[in-house]
Design a protein around this motif. Structure first.
Motif, PDB file in Angstrom:
ATOM      1  N   LEU A 114      26.668  -8.634  61.838  1.00 27.88           N
ATOM      2  CA  LEU A 114      25.583  -9.108  61.619  1.00 27.88           C
ATOM      3  C   LEU A 114      24.635  -8.100  61.034  1.00 27.88           C
ATOM      4  O   LEU A 114      23.611  -8.199  60.287  1.00 27.88           O
ATOM      5  CB  LEU A 114      24.844  -9.732  62.956  1.00 27.88           C
ATOM      6  N   ILE A 115      24.828  -6.970  61.662  1.00 24.91           N
ATOM      7  CA  ILE A 115      23.906  -5.938  61.511  1.00 24.91           C
ATOM      8  C   ILE A 115      24.048  -5.339  60.081  1.00 24.91           C
ATOM      9  O   ILE A 115      23.307  -4.895  59.400  1.00 24.91           O
ATOM     10  CB  ILE A 115      23.978  -4.535  62.354  1.00 24.91           C
ATOM     11  N   GLU A 116      25.370  -5.116  59.507  1.00 24.93           N
ATOM     12  CA  GLU A 116      25.730  -4.354  58.210  1.00 24.93           C
ATOM     13  C   GLU A 116      26.320  -5.443  57.166  1.00 24.93           C
ATOM     14  O   GLU A 116      26.488  -4.894  56.114  1.00 24.93           O
ATOM     15  CB  GLU A 116      26.745  -3.409  58.605  1.00 24.93           C
ATOM     16  N   SER A 117      26.337  -6.598  57.613  1.00 26.89           N
ATOM     17  CA  SER A 117      27.057  -7.573  56.432  1.00 26.89           C
ATOM     18  C   SER A 117      26.529  -8.738  56.371  1.00 26.89           C
ATOM     19  O   SER A 117      25.603  -8.985  55.292  1.00 26.89           O
ATOM     20  CB  SER A 117      28.655  -7.647  56.651  1.00 26.89           C
ATOM     21  N   ARG A 118      26.817  -9.660  56.929  1.00 28.14           N
ATOM     22  CA  ARG A 118      26.337 -11.120  56.932  1.00 28.14           C
ATOM     23  C   ARG A 118      27.030 -11.963  55.691  1.00 28.14           C
ATOM     24  O   ARG A 118      26.393 -12.930  55.318  1.00 28.14           O
ATOM     25  CB  ARG A 118      24.980 -11.385  56.964  1.00 28.14           C
ATOM     26  N   LYS A 119      28.092 -11.216  55.140  1.00 26.49           N
ATOM     27  CA  LYS A 119      28.606 -11.836  53.833  1.00 26.49           C
ATOM     28  C   LYS A 119      29.611 -12.679  54.068  1.00 26.49           C
ATOM     29  O   LYS A 119      30.385 -12.303  55.116  1.00 26.49           O
ATOM     30  CB  LYS A 119      29.082 -10.623  53.067  1.00 26.49           C
ATOM     31  N   ILE A 120      29.597 -13.842  53.366  1.00 29.07           N
ATOM     32  CA  ILE A 120      30.997 -14.651  53.421  1.00 29.07           C
ATOM     33  C   ILE A 120      31.406 -14.798  51.889  1.00 29.07           C
ATOM     34  O   ILE A 120      30.858 -14.880  50.961  1.00 29.07           O
ATOM     35  CB  ILE A 120      30.080 -16.070  53.794  1.00 29.07           C
ATOM     36  N   ASP A 121      32.931 -14.435  52.099  1.00 30.96           N
ATOM     37  CA  ASP A 121      33.521 -14.535  50.722  1.00 30.96           C
ATOM     38  C   ASP A 121      34.588 -15.571  50.888  1.00 30.96           C
ATOM     39  O   ASP A 121      34.671 -16.301  52.043  1.00 30.96           O
ATOM     40  CB  ASP A 121      34.219 -13.387  50.175  1.00 30.96           C
ATOM     41  N   VAL A 122      35.374 -15.788  49.953  1.00 31.59           N
ATOM     42  CA  VAL A 122      36.617 -16.727  49.831  1.00 31.59           C
ATOM     43  C   VAL A 122      37.840 -15.915  49.865  1.00 31.59           C
ATOM     44  O   VAL A 122      38.120 -15.166  48.658  1.00 31.59           O
ATOM     45  CB  VAL A 122      36.499 -17.855  49.001  1.00 31.59           C
ATOM     46  N   MET A 123      38.955 -16.405  50.516  1.00 33.72           N
ATOM     47  CA  MET A 123      40.321 -15.727  50.271  1.00 33.72           C
ATOM     48  C   MET A 123      40.234 -14.287  50.302  1.00 33.72           C
ATOM     49  O   MET A 123      40.908 -13.549  49.608  1.00 33.72           O
ATOM     50  CB  MET A 123      40.810 -16.331  49.286  1.00 33.72           C
ATOM     51  N   HIS A 124      39.274 -13.460  50.859  1.00 31.40           N
ATOM     52  CA  HIS A 124      39.123 -12.199  50.919  1.00 31.40           C
ATOM     53  C   HIS A 124      38.903 -11.554  49.551  1.00 31.40           C
ATOM     54  O   HIS A 124      39.538 -10.602  49.044  1.00 31.40           O
ATOM     55  CB  HIS A 124      40.183 -11.647  51.569  1.00 31.40           C
ATOM     56  N   ASP A 125      38.111 -12.223  48.633  1.00 31.15           N
ATOM     57  CA  ASP A 125      38.078 -11.839  47.352  1.00 31.15           C
ATOM     58  C   ASP A 125      36.894 -10.859  47.129  1.00 31.15           C
ATOM     59  O   ASP A 125      36.454 -10.329  46.218  1.00 31.15           O
ATOM     60  CB  ASP A 125      37.838 -12.741  46.491  1.00 31.15           C
ATOM     61  N   GLU A 126      36.045 -10.595  48.501  1.00 30.41           N
ATOM     62  CA  GLU A 126      35.032  -9.828  48.499  1.00 30.41           C
ATOM     63  C   GLU A 126      33.702 -10.240  47.630  1.00 30.41           C
ATOM     64  O   GLU A 126      33.125  -9.238  46.871  1.00 30.41           O
ATOM     65  CB  GLU A 126      35.300  -8.045  48.354  1.00 30.41           C
ATOM     66  N   VAL A 127      33.645 -11.345  47.149  1.00 31.24           N
ATOM     67  CA  VAL A 127      32.653 -11.736  46.232  1.00 31.24           C
ATOM     68  C   VAL A 127      31.678 -12.706  47.169  1.00 31.24           C
ATOM     69  O   VAL A 127      31.902 -13.879  47.780  1.00 31.24           O
ATOM     70  CB  VAL A 127      33.233 -12.624  45.281  1.00 31.24           C
ATOM     71  N   ASP A 128      30.496 -12.114  47.622  1.00 34.18           N
ATOM     72  CA  ASP A 128      29.598 -12.905  48.592  1.00 34.18           C
ATOM     73  C   ASP A 128      29.250 -14.119  47.782  1.00 34.18           C
ATOM     74  O   ASP A 128      28.850 -14.124  46.721  1.00 34.18           O
ATOM     75  CB  ASP A 128      28.298 -11.753  48.726  1.00 34.18           C
ATOM     76  N   ARG A 129      29.323 -15.217  48.594  1.00 32.82           N
ATOM     77  CA  ARG A 129      29.014 -16.720  48.075  1.00 32.82           C
ATOM     78  C   ARG A 129      27.653 -16.984  48.305  1.00 32.82           C
ATOM     79  O   ARG A 129      27.231 -17.142  49.515  1.00 32.82           O
ATOM     80  CB  ARG A 129      29.788 -17.727  48.665  1.00 32.82           C
TER      81      ARG A 129
END
Lengths: 412, 184
Positions: free
Chosen positions: B98-113
């Motif tokens: 929560l502090i550093e990211s809050r990012k959600i990607d798909v299949m670990h592609d590191e693209v924040d949706r």
């Protein structure tokens, strides 16, 4: 715990089950930027794998896949053509119970067999009622070898190197394409070598080729030599030869043949110290240099980027990981042989001791260890806890490096 | 249980566009990860010792037959990699996410949706004690745009779990047996 879960357990170098506890989690990339993700994933692959493992009963008769380690090592060296056809896919991710259970079975049996032969030899040497200790030890060693060979043949279809394979490999490595696999070459040359080899060879440019190349080369050659030695001994046994000295001599001849054909070296020149174990000990020293090199490499700096950047380092790390478990075993193996030798002499049987025994033990250890290495699963996973470097004060484990460096623990 | 991790707890279609009440988003509850308690690890160790013959490797099959319930209990928290995380570290992981990211990607592609938003994240600790979740589980709720590719895949079952990526230090713990008195 189901067999499926057992198959998923990691094991230590002795084959004992271990659980890895993940601690000190963070979400900062090595370059200091935030990078943690929760990822939506398709867990179906995992579920299908588990389902396959749980429905193991009807699949027992299927031949198991070759080990991940053997297949990956050969593939990473551009030698996938040595693998049996259609073996690569199953080697990457076993989809049958037989394939998945082969390694745990082998580990357990291998561990028990080594323990049993050690105990038997120790008891023979300590038993005053056994006067002909040479014959007794030789008999037990023969039984041990027969058991392990049968065990391997029964529970796995791991790559078995025959003299034909060794010769083919020797010819390949002696060719221009093979020669370019080991030294550091410009990328174009490496790509040409990869194309010629029909597989991927990922040697980062600028690395100290004399170290990595020679070490990898020698390691593979020694593996082949040991495997060839074992094959020769097995063949001799099948031909009805029972004299362990004769069989060991045939094993030595096969190993020497490999060194000669692969490296273009005369047997005498290739084996100056006489035994496979001593050859491998030399390789161990080379492996130590590799580890030092990796420890000194600082991802992100100019020199690191110049030598191929992260991708190159990842490949180097994978290769190091594959090497380290083997190298770490060698001193203990040699020490065991030396202790055994001292015990034989200390028992007052030194003068009578058959000189061939030590050669048998040494060759046996090297040969069977080579078999074990071929059966070993993904060694890089086992070394996940070995920190190669530290970035921003945080230890980056080796297993993390091949996966986006900072985000590598898909658990879903 | 391998499949207990990252599992979808529930999916609910939400009408959130006011009076028109057009279906625009969906909510998905996930258990991201479950904690491994020291008590369970101790149980696993005890089980290993109980069913190990000196000098031999642990016979899992025999142990399972002798004490299946304890074995199930002890083995349950293992994830698909044979790895676990203690409750304190799981809490740290949930917090730093929560502090550093809050990012959600798909299949670990590191693209924040942009079509997937993190709207809740909590630990089912004693203060919460929801019966819907595993005790101590890290739970997240994602709000997904209904017309998005991600929502289509979730409804189709093509995206059916969550996973996390993080830097961790992995500590190997050898399951003790009489023949291996020293745990790593």
């Amino acid at each position: 715990m189901t067999p499926a879960q057992i198959a998923l357990l990691n094991t230590d170098e002795n084959g004992l089950p271990i659980i890895r506890v993940m601690s000190d989690p963070g979400m900062i990339k090595p370059d200091g930027t935030p990078g943690g993700f929760v990822s939506l994933v398709d867990a179906g692959a995992n579920q299908r794998r588990i389902a396959a493992l749980k429905s193991a009963g009807g699949e027992a008769a299927q031949p198991p896949a070759p080990s991940r380690y053997g297949a990956r090592l050969l593939s990473s060296l551009g030698l996938a053509w040595l693998l049996p056809q259609a073996a690569e896919k199953s080697a990457e991710s076993p989809t049958t119970f037989s394939a998945s259970i082969a390694m745990p079975l082998f580990r357990e049996h291998w561990w028990a067999a080594k323990s049993a032969i050690s105990t038997a030899i120790r008891n023979i040497l300590a038993d005053p009622a056994i006067l002909d200790k040479t014959a007794a030890v030789s008999t037990e060693l023969d039984a041990f070898k027969a058991h392990v060979v049968a065990m391997v043949a029964q529970i796995t279809a791991a790559p078995q190197f025959t003299a034909k394979h060794a010769t083919e490999l020797g010819q390949f490595l002696a060719s221009d394409a093979g020669a370019t696999l080991w030294p550091a070459e410009p990328a174009t040359s490496r790509e040409a070598a990869e194309k010629a080899a029909g597989g991927g060879v990922h040697v980062p440019s600028g690395e100290p080729a004399s170290t990595l190349g020679e070490t990898m080369n020698l390691l593979l050659i020694s593996q082949l030599a040991a495997a060839a030695s074992e094959t020769a001994i097995k063949t001799a046994t099948a031909a009805g030869i029972t004299d362990p000295v004769q069989k060991a001599a045939r094993g030595d001849a096969a190993a020497a043949h490999v060194f000669k054909s692969v490296a273009g070296m005369a047997p005498d020149a290739a084996l100056p110290t006489g035994t496979l174990a001593e050859q491998i000990a030399r390789i161990s020293a080379g492996g130590s240099q590799l580890q030092q090199f990796a420890a000194l490499t600082n991802p992100g700096d100019a020199a690191f980027n110049a030598m191929g950047g992260m991708a190159g380092f990842q490949q180097l790390a994978v290769k190091l990981n594959a090497l380290v478990p083997t190298l770490e075993k060698i001193p203990a193996m040699v020490e065991t042989v030396e202790k055994l030798s001292a015990t034989v002499n200390g028992a007052g049987e030194g003068d009578k001791a058959e000189p061939g025994i030590m050669q048998i033990v040494t060759d046996l250890a090297a040969g069977l260890d080579a078999v074990a290495k071929h059966l070993k699963p993904d060694a890089s996973e086992e070394l996940a806890n070995k920190s190669l470097t530290e970035v921003n004060g945080r230890k980056i484990t080796a297993a993390k490096i091949p996966n986006a460096f900072n985000l590598a623990s898909p658990t879903g | 249980m391998v499949t207990a991790y990252g599992r979808i707890v529930s999916i609910r279609k939400a009408a959130t566009s006011g009076k028109v009440r057009t279906l625009t988003e969906g909510l998905v509850w996930f258990e991201v990860y479950l904690p491994f308690s020291p008590e369970k690890f101790a149980a696993l160790q005890a089980l290993a010792q109980l069913h190990t013959v000196e000098g031999q490797a642990l016979n899992f099959a025999a142990a399972k037959l002798a004490d299946p319930e304890l074995y199930r209990l002890a083995a349950e928290p293992l994830d698909s990699h044979g790895e676990v995380m203690l409750a304190a570290d799981l809490q740290q992981l949930a917090h730093v996410f929560l502090i550093e990211s809050r990012k959600i990607d798909v299949m670990h592609d590191e693209v924040d949706r942009a079509t997937v938003a993190l709207v809740e994240s909590f630990l089912n600790v004693e203060e919460v004690a929801s019966p819907h979740y595993f005790p101590g589980a890290w739970v997240v709720v994602l709000r997904v745009a209904a017309g998005s590719e991600e929502w289509r895949k979730i409804e189709a079952g093509e995206l059916n779990a969550v996973s996390f990526g993080a830097t961790v230090t992995k500590i190997p713990i050898v399951i003790k047996t009489p023949a291996t008195p020293e745990a790593a």
